[in-house]
Scaffold this motif. Structure first.
Motif, PDB file in Angstrom:
ATOM      1  N   LYS A  53       0.873  -1.177   0.000  1.00  0.00           N
ATOM      2  CA  LYS A  53       0.000   0.000   0.000  1.00  0.00           C
ATOM      3  C   LYS A  53       0.909   1.226   0.000  1.00  0.00           C
ATOM      4  O   LYS A  53       2.114   1.127   0.297  1.00  0.00           O
ATOM      5  N   SER A  54       0.361   2.365  -0.329  1.00  0.00           N
ATOM      6  CA  SER A  54       1.156   3.577  -0.341  1.00  0.00           C
ATOM      7  C   SER A  54       1.610   3.918   1.078  1.00  0.00           C
ATOM      8  O   SER A  54       0.805   4.026   2.002  1.00  0.00           O
ATOM      9  N   SER A  55       2.911   4.034   1.236  1.00  0.00           N
ATOM     10  CA  SER A  55       3.529   4.438   2.503  1.00  0.00           C
ATOM     11  C   SER A  55       4.903   4.994   2.145  1.00  0.00           C
ATOM     12  O   SER A  55       5.404   4.756   1.033  1.00  0.00           O
ATOM     13  N   PRO A  56       5.551   5.710   3.029  1.00  0.00           N
ATOM     14  CA  PRO A  56       6.879   6.241   2.691  1.00  0.00           C
ATOM     15  C   PRO A  56       7.869   5.164   2.253  1.00  0.00           C
ATOM     16  O   PRO A  56       8.555   5.322   1.236  1.00  0.00           O
TER      17      PRO A  56
ATOM     18  N   HIS B  32       7.262   2.000   1.186  1.00  0.00           N
ATOM     19  CA  HIS B  32       6.794   1.356  -0.040  1.00  0.00           C
ATOM     20  C   HIS B  32       7.066   2.240  -1.245  1.00  0.00           C
ATOM     21  O   HIS B  32       7.622   1.802  -2.263  1.00  0.00           O
ATOM     22  N   ASP B  33       6.705   3.512  -1.143  1.00  0.00           N
ATOM     23  CA  ASP B  33       6.823   4.413  -2.295  1.00  0.00           C
ATOM     24  C   ASP B  33       8.277   4.714  -2.625  1.00  0.00           C
ATOM     25  O   ASP B  33       8.648   4.799  -3.807  1.00  0.00           O
ATOM     26  N   LEU B  34       9.117   4.847  -1.601  1.00  0.00           N
ATOM     27  CA  LEU B  34      10.545   5.062  -1.849  1.00  0.00           C
ATOM     28  C   LEU B  34      11.168   3.835  -2.507  1.00  0.00           C
ATOM     29  O   LEU B  34      12.033   3.961  -3.389  1.00  0.00           O
ATOM     30  N   SER B  35      10.744   2.660  -2.092  1.00  0.00           N
ATOM     31  CA  SER B  35      11.266   1.425  -2.687  1.00  0.00           C
ATOM     32  C   SER B  35      10.884   1.328  -4.158  1.00  0.00           C
ATOM     33  O   SER B  35      11.712   0.955  -5.008  1.00  0.00           O
ATOM     34  N   VAL B  36       9.644   1.658  -4.465  1.00  0.00           N
ATOM     35  CA  VAL B  36       9.209   1.661  -5.865  1.00  0.00           C
ATOM     36  C   VAL B  36      10.031   2.665  -6.669  1.00  0.00           C
ATOM     37  O   VAL B  36      10.505   2.364  -7.779  1.00  0.00           O
ATOM     38  N   HIS B  37      10.220   3.846  -6.107  1.00  0.00           N
ATOM     39  CA  HIS B  37      10.968   4.902  -6.791  1.00  0.00           C
ATOM     40  C   HIS B  37      12.406   4.476  -7.082  1.00  0.00           C
ATOM     41  O   HIS B  37      12.958   4.824  -8.139  1.00  0.00           O
TER      42      HIS B  37
END
Length: 349
Positions: free
Chosen positions: A123-126, A128-133
């Motif tokens: 889910k969107s979280s700091p 999670h989103d940093l890892s995707v980035h």
């Protein structure tokens, strides 16, 4: 609802074992070392497993210790090291700090998308989103399993058996033994201690064998976070023995009578003078507590662990989680919340 009538995903052993083998395959790379970046329940379970197995190829960044982190980074072969970041919520302040720091320190030295892995909710979280980035591989953390109950989930199993996968089956076999036992008597025993007029509200966990220190620390968190609510619970204290006999034993034996004891003990294969002396101190302490009419749980017994017998450890973890759930039912509290922790988080800047 009674424990036996409810489904708990964190002890659904077949499902957890299957998911572990699927998730383990997502950790690519031929690594000589693994660094686990997690805190509390995110790291303590696997830390207990690795400590029990005397596995030193798994290193833990589970505190904000700048000196230790940099000393470690300067002493390892980064090309042969994997980094696993673990946060169920993906918003743990300390983990985000360490993620940011390690990316800054290492992204020009190694290909972090090949060396970094994240275990968090999808889910969107700091985190999670940093890892995707950063194109970092993400392994799903079960949204229904909290950290201190995650010992059989991938969050603990992957780093716990990274270099010792041969023990996984035995670990789950031991857990099944814990599943078959009746733990209600143990829960009732503790409930009587902490609610009786002669109150027992400090639990001294005496550890004979350093391989069990992190197991005791896991137990400390399980007891404290699960039961310390609405004025209930007890204070778990981990004592490394026999060292603490030279600092705390006077108080244990002749101090306030609000202490009850658990004894965790390694059973070593090698019969050398050091191990024999350790056992002698354990037996002497056990006899002293008995002679002084001090309470030992569970049921007045020593909890013994055979060296490298990972099945015994699996049984212990399972049994203790069930015991805590049943004790929470008796005390009429929810063992899965930790609302008071959020009070401190509100003051973080």
């Amino acid at each position: 609802m009674n424990y036996s009538e409810k489904y708990y995903s964190f002890i659904d052993l077949e499902k957890l074992k299957s998911k572990y083998f699927d998730d383990r395959s997502l950790i690519s790379g031929n690594f000589d070392k693994i660094i686990v970046i997690g805190i509390g329940g995110s790291s303590q379970g696997s830390k207990a497993i690795n400590s029990f197995l005397n596995e030193d190829r798994v290193i833990y960044f589970d505190n904000l210790n700048f000196y230790f982190i940099n000393k470690t980074l300067n002493s390892i072969n980064l090309e042969k090291t994997g980094f696993i970041f673990i946060s169920k919520s993906g918003a743990t302040s300390e983990i985000l700090t360490l993620f940011d720091y390690l990316v800054g320190e290492l992204e020009n030295k190694i290909n972090i998308s090949n060396h970094f892995f994240t275990i968090t909710e999808i889910k969107s979280s700091p985190l999670h989103d940093l890892s995707v980035h950063k194109s970092i591989g993400i392994i799903e953390h079960d949204k229904d399993i909290g950290g201190r109950f995650s010992i059989f989930s991938s969050a603990s199993m992957i780093p716990g058996f990274m270099f010792n996968e041969k023990f996984v089956t035995s670990f789950f076999i031991g857990a099944e033994e814990g599943e078959s036992g009746d733990r209600m008597a143990l829960a009732v025993e503790k409930a009587k201690l902490i609610t009786s007029p002669v109150l027992k509200n400090i639990n001294a966990i005496l550890v004979y064998g350093d391989e069990l220190i992190e197991t005791a620390n896991w137990l400390k968190q399980l007891y404290a976070e699960s039961l310390g609510k609405k004025g209930e619970g007890f204070m778990p204290v981990v004592s490394q023995m026999p060292q603490d006999q030279h600092s705390l034993m006077q108080l244990y034996i002749d101090g306030p009578k609000n202490i009850f004891f658990e004894i965790l003990s390694m059973q070593y294969r090698e019969s050398n003078f050091i191990n024999l002396t350790l056992n002698n101190h354990r037996d002497a302490m056990f006899s002293t507590l008995k002679q002084q009419d001090l309470t030992i749980t569970p049921l007045g017994k020593i909890q013994e662990f055979s060296e490298k017998s990972i099945s015994t450890l699996g049984e212990f973890f399972y049994a203790k989680m069930v015991e805590v759930i049943q004790l929470a039912e008796i005390l009429e509290i929810d063992p899965f919340t930790q609302d008071a922790v959020e009070i401190q988080k509100n003051f973080l800047k």
